[in-house]
Design a protein around this motif. Structure first.
Motif, PDB file in Angstrom:
ATOM      1  N   CYS A 534       0.827  -1.207   0.000  1.00 50.80           N
ATOM      2  CA  CYS A 534       0.000   0.000   0.000  1.00 50.80           C
ATOM      3  C   CYS A 534       0.862   1.257   0.000  1.00 50.80           C
ATOM      4  N   ASN A 535       1.823   1.309   0.918  1.00 52.22           N
ATOM      5  CA  ASN A 535       2.650   2.509   1.017  1.00 52.22           C
ATOM      6  C   ASN A 535       3.709   2.609  -0.068  1.00 52.22           C
ATOM      7  N   LEU A 536       3.980   1.543  -0.796  1.00 53.06           N
ATOM      8  CA  LEU A 536       4.879   1.678  -1.940  1.00 53.06           C
ATOM      9  C   LEU A 536       4.248   2.543  -3.021  1.00 53.06           C
ATOM     10  N   CYS A 537       2.922   2.560  -3.081  1.00 52.24           N
ATOM     11  CA  CYS A 537       2.233   3.486  -3.978  1.00 52.24           C
ATOM     12  C   CYS A 537       1.961   4.818  -3.284  1.00 52.24           C
ATOM     13  N   HIS A 538       1.648   4.756  -1.995  1.00 53.27           N
ATOM     14  CA  HIS A 538       1.276   5.949  -1.227  1.00 53.27           C
ATOM     15  C   HIS A 538       2.388   6.261  -0.227  1.00 53.27           C
ATOM     16  N   LEU A 539       3.550   6.612  -0.756  1.00 56.22           N
ATOM     17  CA  LEU A 539       4.717   6.852   0.088  1.00 56.22           C
ATOM     18  C   LEU A 539       4.533   8.041   1.017  1.00 56.22           C
ATOM     19  N   ASP A 540       3.685   8.982   0.637  1.00 55.43           N
ATOM     20  CA  ASP A 540       3.494  10.176   1.440  1.00 55.43           C
ATOM     21  C   ASP A 540       2.464   9.984   2.548  1.00 55.43           C
ATOM     22  N   ARG A 541       1.811   8.829   2.568  1.00 53.85           N
ATOM     23  CA  ARG A 541       0.808   8.557   3.590  1.00 53.85           C
ATOM     24  C   ARG A 541       1.465   7.917   4.816  1.00 53.85           C
ATOM     25  N   PRO A 542       0.958   8.227   6.000  1.00 50.68           N
ATOM     26  CA  PRO A 542       1.463   7.553   7.203  1.00 50.68           C
ATOM     27  C   PRO A 542       0.940   6.133   7.283  1.00 50.68           C
ATOM     28  N   VAL A 543       1.610   5.304   8.047  1.00 54.01           N
ATOM     29  CA  VAL A 543       1.197   3.910   8.125  1.00 54.01           C
ATOM     30  C   VAL A 543      -0.159   3.767   8.807  1.00 54.01           C
ATOM     31  N   GLN A 544      -0.522   4.745   9.646  1.00 50.01           N
ATOM     32  CA  GLN A 544      -1.837   4.654  10.296  1.00 50.01           C
ATOM     33  C   GLN A 544      -2.955   4.724   9.264  1.00 50.01           C
ATOM     34  N   TRP A 545      -2.768   5.531   8.250  1.00 49.75           N
ATOM     35  CA  TRP A 545      -3.739   5.579   7.139  1.00 49.75           C
ATOM     36  C   TRP A 545      -3.858   4.208   6.490  1.00 49.75           C
ATOM     37  N   THR A 546      -2.720   3.541   6.297  1.00 47.98           N
ATOM     38  CA  THR A 546      -2.713   2.203   5.692  1.00 47.98           C
ATOM     39  C   THR A 546      -3.443   1.212   6.588  1.00 47.98           C
ATOM     40  N   LEU A 547      -3.147   1.254   7.871  1.00 48.52           N
ATOM     41  CA  LEU A 547      -3.772   0.315   8.805  1.00 48.52           C
ATOM     42  C   LEU A 547      -5.281   0.516   8.870  1.00 48.52           C
ATOM     43  N   ASP A 548      -5.705   1.761   8.895  1.00 48.68           N
ATOM     44  CA  ASP A 548      -7.141   2.044   8.931  1.00 48.68           C
ATOM     45  C   ASP A 548      -7.823   1.526   7.675  1.00 48.68           C
ATOM     46  N   THR A 549      -7.157   1.697   6.538  1.00 49.18           N
ATOM     47  CA  THR A 549      -7.737   1.248   5.268  1.00 49.18           C
ATOM     48  C   THR A 549      -7.833  -0.271   5.215  1.00 49.18           C
ATOM     49  N   LEU A 550      -6.761  -0.960   5.609  1.00 53.57           N
ATOM     50  CA  LEU A 550      -6.772  -2.426   5.587  1.00 53.57           C
ATOM     51  C   LEU A 550      -7.794  -2.988   6.577  1.00 53.57           C
ATOM     52  N   LYS A 551      -7.960  -2.299   7.700  1.00 54.11           N
ATOM     53  CA  LYS A 551      -8.959  -2.727   8.678  1.00 54.11           C
ATOM     54  C   LYS A 551     -10.360  -2.577   8.092  1.00 54.11           C
ATOM     55  N   SER A 552     -10.594  -1.466   7.422  1.00 55.72           N
ATOM     56  CA  SER A 552     -11.913  -1.198   6.851  1.00 55.72           C
ATOM     57  C   SER A 552     -12.241  -2.154   5.716  1.00 55.72           C
ATOM     58  N   TRP A 553     -11.249  -2.432   4.878  1.00 48.87           N
ATOM     59  CA  TRP A 553     -11.503  -3.245   3.685  1.00 48.87           C
ATOM     60  C   TRP A 553     -11.456  -4.744   3.967  1.00 48.87           C
ATOM     61  N   TYR A 554     -10.472  -5.173   4.778  1.00 43.28           N
ATOM     62  CA  TYR A 554     -10.210  -6.613   4.915  1.00 43.28           C
ATOM     63  C   TYR A 554     -10.228  -7.097   6.370  1.00 43.28           C
ATOM     64  N   ASN A 555     -10.573  -6.196   7.288  1.00 43.13           N
ATOM     65  CA  ASN A 555     -10.590  -6.533   8.713  1.00 43.13           C
ATOM     66  C   ASN A 555      -9.219  -7.026   9.193  1.00 43.13           C
TER      67      ASN A 555
END
Length: 668
Positions: A534-555
């Motif tokens: 996820c962050n290899l595409c969204h390098l400017d995003r914090p990992v918390q954004w990634t975690l929230d997204t993965l939680k929302s999409w895939y639990n």
């Protein structure tokens, strides 16, 4: 002709051991251009396992016990003793005859693993012209080649030089032959170049000393070695060779290729090519290779095979053992001396082809070329070969056969990420089998071995997706795929490879895809603070954004304590964390990805990687910054292989002129 006198055989073993004493000191220490544990080192360990001894001479064991047997000998007659064997993965080497051992013969007449079964790639050209012409442009063809005007990519005009670690290198042609001259501490090492190694991104050179400080009779003059400098083709510059040993920090133990080869304590410079590297860069008869490198040939073998060493040798190498005497009566010294001699079967005289040619995969194809066999077989067969089960191997280009063909070179051990995948490439098979998809996938589902490859992956992403969708057809429909990827059709986040095979392998000049197919929700990579898809595409995003997204999409969930250690500031861009990670592979992937995305916001932090303690990281940083800004850093006097002291002045100028802005970029 009877077998040579035992005394002479023992004497040969002693001489062979003496001639390679310097190489033996070092081949057990490191890697050779991509294989952890060198070919020579594995051969040495194989021989010592056979002998159950660490002595150089193949000595008899007390009580008549065989050093080739796992089961103890009990003093029975030679004809009733258990056979002397050694097993490596699914391959068993057996000295005595295969008869009456319960193994199923593979063939009673035909074979495809003996030297005489191989005819060379040119024999394929007449009937398979298209494949031959395409292979002739393939990097496999030039993994190893004679140094000629056609094959040499480096600049040997005489003007090109390199300064590295207090030494200077010069490259020129003399009397039609290629030369590499290295001067250091008032001494000169002059090499004659015989062969090339590689042709796609970098080209290394193989040769031996023709002048220098080493004493006469040393391997420096007698054995072709991988030479200290290589040529970066795209950049048209000479560079130090890499991956000849574990990559370590420059000022803290990195192997220096310029260390004089005749000093035993620094014997790493004695890179004998035929013993360390040629098994994956040259096409050898499989039977010879099984005896010479049983660990590499047996570890990924998909079915259990037993090779009768004395029987194979009597047919193909009667000068080693002609079979006139019963193999069971041979002493341990005689047996081990025969095995020793396989280490001398070196290219080019004992190889059907330099480089990786048709028979590296199809195996010996003389019967096919002469019209006696409709198709060559991907599975080995020989009267000297037997299966340890009643079920024989699959025929033709079956899953097991094809993938084993690739694994004979593309396997090994590397430094790893938290998920167990390698940080740099060439061991694609070893990574692939760690993912569940490879139980069905074949290497050739994605890679056409007959089609020449360029410097970048040329297949369109739709073709890549199609490989995955053959099995995962539930995602063929647009709605189901959108529900799975949560990205618009055709976008980068909609592509199977980007999420499940991210570019986290160092591939000499670019980060390339890992071959372990895994989920982007893997907690180990996230918790270790190492690259995630996820962050290899969204390098400017914090990992918390990634975690929230993965939680929302895939639990998906991770351990918050581990995440707090890896990412103390939840608002900081993941790309900046990776640039400062203690894991060198993570820093390399980060600077490569930031450069390709032209992430100007991260430039000040990227400049700091130009001072990284690892040479390869500095190389990737220099290329990333130059391509992002369309500049050349040598205008500031910087080149990535400078010593730490040498690079401080140009780095100060680069920080002043390019890196004044503080890195920013957390997108709201």
């Amino acid at each position: 002709m009877a077998m040579s006198d035992p005394a002479n055989i023992t004497e040969f073993g002693s001489d062979h051991t003496r001639r390679r004493s310097a190489a033996v000191l070092i081949v057990v220490l490191g890697t050779c251009l991509g294989v952890l544990g060198t070919a020579g080192g594995l051969w040495l360990r194989h021989r010592m396992q056979l002998a159950h001894s660490t002595t150089a001479e193949p000595t008899e064991q007390p009580g008549g016990e065989s050093p080739f047997a796992f089961a103890p000998q009990d003093g029975r007659t030679a004809t009733t003793k258990p056979p002397r064997t050694n097993r490596h993965g699914s391959l068993t080497l057996q000295w005595e005859s295969l008869s009456n051992q319960g193994a199923q013969p593979v063939s009673t007449a035909s074979s495809n693993i003996h030297p005489e079964d191989y005819v060379g790639a040119e024999a394929c050209q007449k009937c398979h012209k298209k494949n031959y012409e395409s292979w002739s442009r393939h990097p496999h063809r030039f993994m190893n080649a004679r140094a000629t005007a056609e094959t040499v990519k480096g600049d040997f005009a005489g003007d090109a030089t390199i300064q590295y670690q207090g030494a200077s290198g010069r490259f020129f042609v003399e009397n039609g032959e290629y030369r590499m001259e290295i001067r250091q501490d008032g001494k000169t090492h002059l090499y004659g170049i015989a062969k090339t190694l590689g042709s796609r991104f970098f080209q290394y050179y193989i040769g031996h000393g023709i002048g220098g400080e080493a004493p006469r009779g040393h391997d420096y003059y007698e054995e072709d070695q991988v030479l200290p400098f290589g040529y970066w083709i795209d950049r048209r510059m000479w560079v130090p060779i890499v991956h000849v040993a574990d990559e370590l920090p420059d000022e803290n133990g990195r192997w220096n290729p310029l260390t004089p080869p005749f000093q035993d304590k620094n014997g790493q410079a004695d890179l004998v090519y035929a013993e360390r590297c040629s098994m994956c860069h040259t096409t050898y008869p499989l039977g010879d290779s099984m005896i010479r490198h049983p660990e590499f040939r047996g570890n990924n073998l998909p079915y259990s095979l037993r090779l009768g060493v004395s029987q194979f040798t009597a047919q193909s190498h009667p000068e080693f053992w002609d079979g006139a005497n019963d193999a069971a009566t041979a002493s341990n010294s005689q047996m081990l001396a025969v095995v020793d001699r396989y280490a001398g079967l070196q290219e080019p005289d004992k190889a059907p082809s330099l480089g990786i040619s048709c028979e590296a995969c199809h195996l010996g194809s003389r019967e096919h070329a002469e019209g006696k066999l409709k198709r060559p077989s991907f599975s080995p067969h020989s009267p000297a070969l037997a299966y340890d089960s009643t079920q024989g191997p699959p025929a033709g280009a079956a899953h097991a056969n094809v993938n084993w063909a690739c694994s004979r070179c593309h396997a090994g051990h590397r430094p790893q990420y938290a998920c167990g995948v390698a940080t740099w490439n060439s061991t694609e098979y070893s990574d692939a089998v760690k993912g569940s998809c490879y139980s069905q996938l074949k290497c050739i589902d994605c890679h056409n071995p007959h089609q020449a490859t360029g410097s970048v992956w040329s297949k369109p992403p739709e073709a890549d997706d199609a490989v995955c969708l053959k099995c995962h057809d539930q995602f063929q429909a647009a709605q189901q795929r959108l529900a799975h990827t949560h990205h618009p059709a055709g976008s980068s986040g909609d592509r199977c490879f980007n999420c499940h095979m991210p570019k986290i392998n160092e591939g000499l000049q670019d980060a390339v895809r890992t071959h372990m197919i895994y989920s982007p929700t893997r907690s180990d990579m996230l918790e270790a603070g190492q690259p995630n898809a996820c962050n290899l595409c969204h390098l400017d995003r914090p990992v918390q954004w990634t975690l929230d997204t993965l939680k929302s999409w895939y639990n998906a969930e991770c351990d918050p304590k581990k995440l707090a250690v890896a990412y103390p500031d939840p608002a900081k861009p993941a790309g900046l964390y990776w640039l400062n990670h203690h894991h060198e592979g993570t820093r390399l992937v980060a600077v490569d990805a930031l450069g390709k995305q032209k992430a100007h916001w991260a430039l000040p932090a990227m400049i700091e990687i130009l001072d990284d303690e690892y040479l390869l990281n500095r190389q990737f940083a220099q290329r990333a910054i130059e391509e992002m800004l369309d500049v050349k850093l040598d205008q500031w006097g910087y080149v990535f292989y400078m010593t730490k002291a040498e690079r401080q002045e140009p780095l100060a100028a680069l920080r002043r002129e390019l890196g004044n802005a503080k890195p920013t970029g957390a997108t709201e």
